[in-house]
Design an enzyme around this catalytic site. Sequence first.
Site, PDB file in Angstrom:
ATOM      1  N   ASP A 182      13.695  -6.418 -20.307  1.00  9.49           N
ATOM      2  CA  ASP A 182      12.418  -6.948 -20.786  1.00  9.49           C
ATOM      3  C   ASP A 182      12.067  -6.172 -22.045  1.00  9.49           C
ATOM      4  OD1 ASP A 182       9.951  -7.919 -21.328  1.00  9.49           O
ATOM      5  OD2 ASP A 182       9.000  -7.322 -19.441  1.00  9.49           O
ATOM      6  N   LYS A 195       3.345 -14.736 -13.047  1.00 13.76           N
ATOM      7  CA  LYS A 195       2.420 -13.711 -12.565  1.00 13.76           C
ATOM      8  C   LYS A 195       1.114 -14.446 -12.268  1.00 13.76           C
ATOM      9  CE  LYS A 195       4.274 -10.010 -15.516  1.00 13.76           C
ATOM     10  NZ  LYS A 195       4.233  -9.511 -16.917  1.00 13.76           N
ATOM     11  N   LYS A 198      10.844 -10.100  -9.519  1.00 15.13           N
ATOM     12  CA  LYS A 198      10.827  -8.870 -10.293  1.00 15.13           C
ATOM     13  C   LYS A 198       9.763  -7.985  -9.687  1.00 15.13           C
ATOM     14  CE  LYS A 198       9.680  -7.915 -14.665  1.00 15.13           C
ATOM     15  NZ  LYS A 198       9.500  -7.920 -16.128  1.00 15.13           N
ATOM     16  N   GLU A 206       6.649   1.554 -12.933  1.00 17.85           N
ATOM     17  CA  GLU A 206       7.272   0.617 -11.990  1.00 17.85           C
ATOM     18  C   GLU A 206       8.348   1.300 -11.148  1.00 17.85           C
ATOM     19  OE1 GLU A 206       8.317  -3.009 -14.035  1.00 17.85           O
ATOM     20  OE2 GLU A 206       6.201  -3.479 -14.390  1.00 17.85           O
ATOM     21  N   SER A 236       1.138  -4.246 -20.426  1.00 15.96           N
ATOM     22  CA  SER A 236       1.558  -5.004 -21.615  1.00 15.96           C
ATOM     23  C   SER A 236       1.142  -6.453 -21.393  1.00 15.96           C
ATOM     24  CB  SER A 236       3.062  -4.880 -21.839  1.00 15.96           C
ATOM     25  OG  SER A 236       3.799  -5.456 -20.794  1.00 15.96           O
ATOM     26  N   GLU A 283      14.075 -10.951 -21.322  1.00 17.49           N
ATOM     27  CA  GLU A 283      12.683 -11.416 -21.234  1.00 17.49           C
ATOM     28  C   GLU A 283      11.945 -10.988 -22.496  1.00 17.49           C
ATOM     29  OE1 GLU A 283      10.954  -9.837 -17.643  1.00 17.49           O
ATOM     30  OE2 GLU A 283       8.934  -9.920 -18.486  1.00 17.49           O
ATOM     31  N   GLU A 331      11.808  -2.504 -20.115  1.00 20.95           N
ATOM     32  CA  GLU A 331      12.443  -2.509 -18.790  1.00 20.95           C
ATOM     33  C   GLU A 331      13.948  -2.720 -18.887  1.00 20.95           C
ATOM     34  OE1 GLU A 331      10.294  -5.372 -16.379  1.00 20.95           O
ATOM     35  OE2 GLU A 331       8.420  -4.722 -17.307  1.00 20.95           O
ATOM     36  N   HIS A 337       5.264   1.536 -20.262  1.00 15.81           N
ATOM     37  CA  HIS A 337       5.286   1.953 -18.859  1.00 15.81           C
ATOM     38  C   HIS A 337       5.793   3.373 -18.656  1.00 15.81           C
ATOM     39  CE1 HIS A 337       5.570  -2.551 -17.546  1.00 15.81           C
ATOM     40  NE2 HIS A 337       4.407  -2.236 -18.078  1.00 15.81           N
ATOM     41  N   ASP A 395       7.533 -14.375 -20.905  1.00 20.18           N
ATOM     42  CA  ASP A 395       6.500 -13.736 -20.077  1.00 20.18           C
ATOM     43  C   ASP A 395       5.188 -13.767 -20.865  1.00 20.18           C
ATOM     44  OD1 ASP A 395       4.892 -12.185 -18.477  1.00 20.18           O
ATOM     45  OD2 ASP A 395       5.918 -10.300 -18.887  1.00 20.18           O
ATOM     46  N   HIS A 413       5.595  -8.969 -10.058  1.00 19.82           N
ATOM     47  CA  HIS A 413       4.514  -7.997  -9.899  1.00 19.82           C
ATOM     48  C   HIS A 413       3.878  -7.705 -11.264  1.00 19.82           C
ATOM     49  CE1 HIS A 413       7.319  -4.391 -11.034  1.00 19.82           C
ATOM     50  NE2 HIS A 413       7.493  -5.421 -11.805  1.00 19.82           N
TER      51      HIS A 413
HETATM   52  P1  PGA Z   1       2.754  -5.583 -17.305  1.00 21.37           P
HETATM   53  O1  PGA Z   1       4.328  -5.610 -17.587  1.00 21.37           O
HETATM   54  O2  PGA Z   1       2.539  -5.835 -15.871  1.00 21.37           O
HETATM   55  O3  PGA Z   1       2.387  -4.196 -17.755  1.00 21.37           O
HETATM   56  O4  PGA Z   1       2.162  -6.654 -18.179  1.00 21.37           O
HETATM   57  C1  PGA Z   1       5.244  -6.322 -16.839  1.00 21.37           C
HETATM   58  C2  PGA Z   1       6.083  -7.200 -17.727  1.00 21.37           C
HETATM   59  O5  PGA Z   1       5.895  -7.233 -18.958  1.00 21.37           O
HETATM   60  O6  PGA Z   1       6.931  -7.910 -17.213  1.00 21.37           O
HETATM   61 ZN    ZN Z   2       7.485  -8.865 -19.282  1.00 21.97          ZN
END
Ligand code: PGA
Ligand code: ZN
Length: 442
Positions: free
Chosen positions: A259, A354, A405, A222, A58, A302, A179, A170, A329, A382
């Site tokens: 999330d 990230k 995370k 995840e 995503s 998030e 999430e 996911h 994010d 991650h």
């Molecule tokens: P992604 O998702 O690593 O698939 O982008 C993680 C997140 O959205 O926090």
């Molecule tokens: Zn996110």
Amino acid sequence: MVKSDVDDLIRDNGMSEFKISDVYALQVIDSRGDPTVEVVVITEGGGVGRALTPSGASRGTYEAVELRDGDRRYNGRGVSRAVDNVNKYIAPSLKGLDSRYYRHVDRRLIEIDGTSNKSRLGANAIVATSLANVKAAADTLKMPLYQFLGGFKSRLLPAPLMNVINGGLHAGNELSFQEFMIIPVGADSFSEALRIAIEVYKELKKHLKEKYGPSAINVGDEGGYAPPMKSNSEALNALVQAIRSAGYVDGLDFMLALDAAASQIYNDSSNTYTVDGISMTSEELIDYYVELVNTYPIKIIEDPFHEEGFKEFAELRKRVASKTLIIGDDLTVTNIERIKKALSLDAIDGCIIKINQVGTLSESEDSINLLLMSSKRAIISHRSGDTEDPVIAHIAVAYETGLIKTGAPARGERTSKYNELLRIEHWLGGDAKYGGKYLGKI
Ligand code: PGA
Ligand code: ZN
């Protein structure tokens, strides 16, 4: 002093063991079986740094560009062009630089790419190089990376936002949010936090199997379970029940985090969101979040709105101010300009960090510093497609963000981070502190 003079200074400062003697890349695979970039940096003193690039599902529109081959092999997901870019363009340009000056090395990477979104060399080529370089410098010094980056003062272990139920992109289920996380805030140490979180994860497994049958305990990208649930509150109820049946108190020992990854449930043309099969306007979605926050001990939400929804973020933030932190994010993508915009609009209480969203460690460091200096949260994260590289464990401790995370305590690419944090806590001994308490109780 002009740029080339600085280069000369850094090349010829007399400490040759830190100079980069070799850089090379190869194509390896990530946790989804997709090709990814591995970079190795070697110093004249024999220090070796190896880093692997993770990959999101995503992904935010404003992320730095991940270069994929787009040909027949690996369904277009090969990264041989990014690997070639390291070997042909990056390697010769970094040789001779002092690996300790990682900000200088990163500037060089940004310079030779020459684009604003790293689309020429590829953020997937650049990020692994940037991280392999600091690892090589730390290895030359025979120092753990967290200590090289943070110094001897870095001793705060992060509280994990542990993603134990997977939905959205996911997982192959119908959960709209991506999430559903537990945060073991009540523990006194990282290892205790991990233990109690794993106890809840196992209770959750029992509960899901009883209620939904054996297929409910299959795991998503995840490592969280991917049960055939239809509503977000079903998932939140399961978390509360698992916390209680493991003998812990929700809202005290554990907080929850969500999330929504709302760009994925956003319909651009109608400006609505599809949640639990129902179409909602932004105003309705705000009310929905407020109700969730009043029903469950949700400390963090998030990406509650799509990646341009600064205004809606700010609105929700006002409504849940004393209870819940609103985190960007896809909204902020570790990009300092977007973070500044979000801060100026009062849209966020913090951000997900990230490194591959922006491409280098230094740029991520700038974003972390801005957030922490603004009394906001930086959650080191991650990606859903990750690798056995534990580097983010070191980053979280180095910058003492207090939050990480990195998925469920399952699947090697997730446990590599948890196990590295256990090692760091062990090395720190009595100096180690745990970040759970700093998140505050509801
Ligand atoms: P992604 O998702 O690593 O698939 O982008 C993680 C997140 O959205 O926090
Ligand atoms: Zn996110």
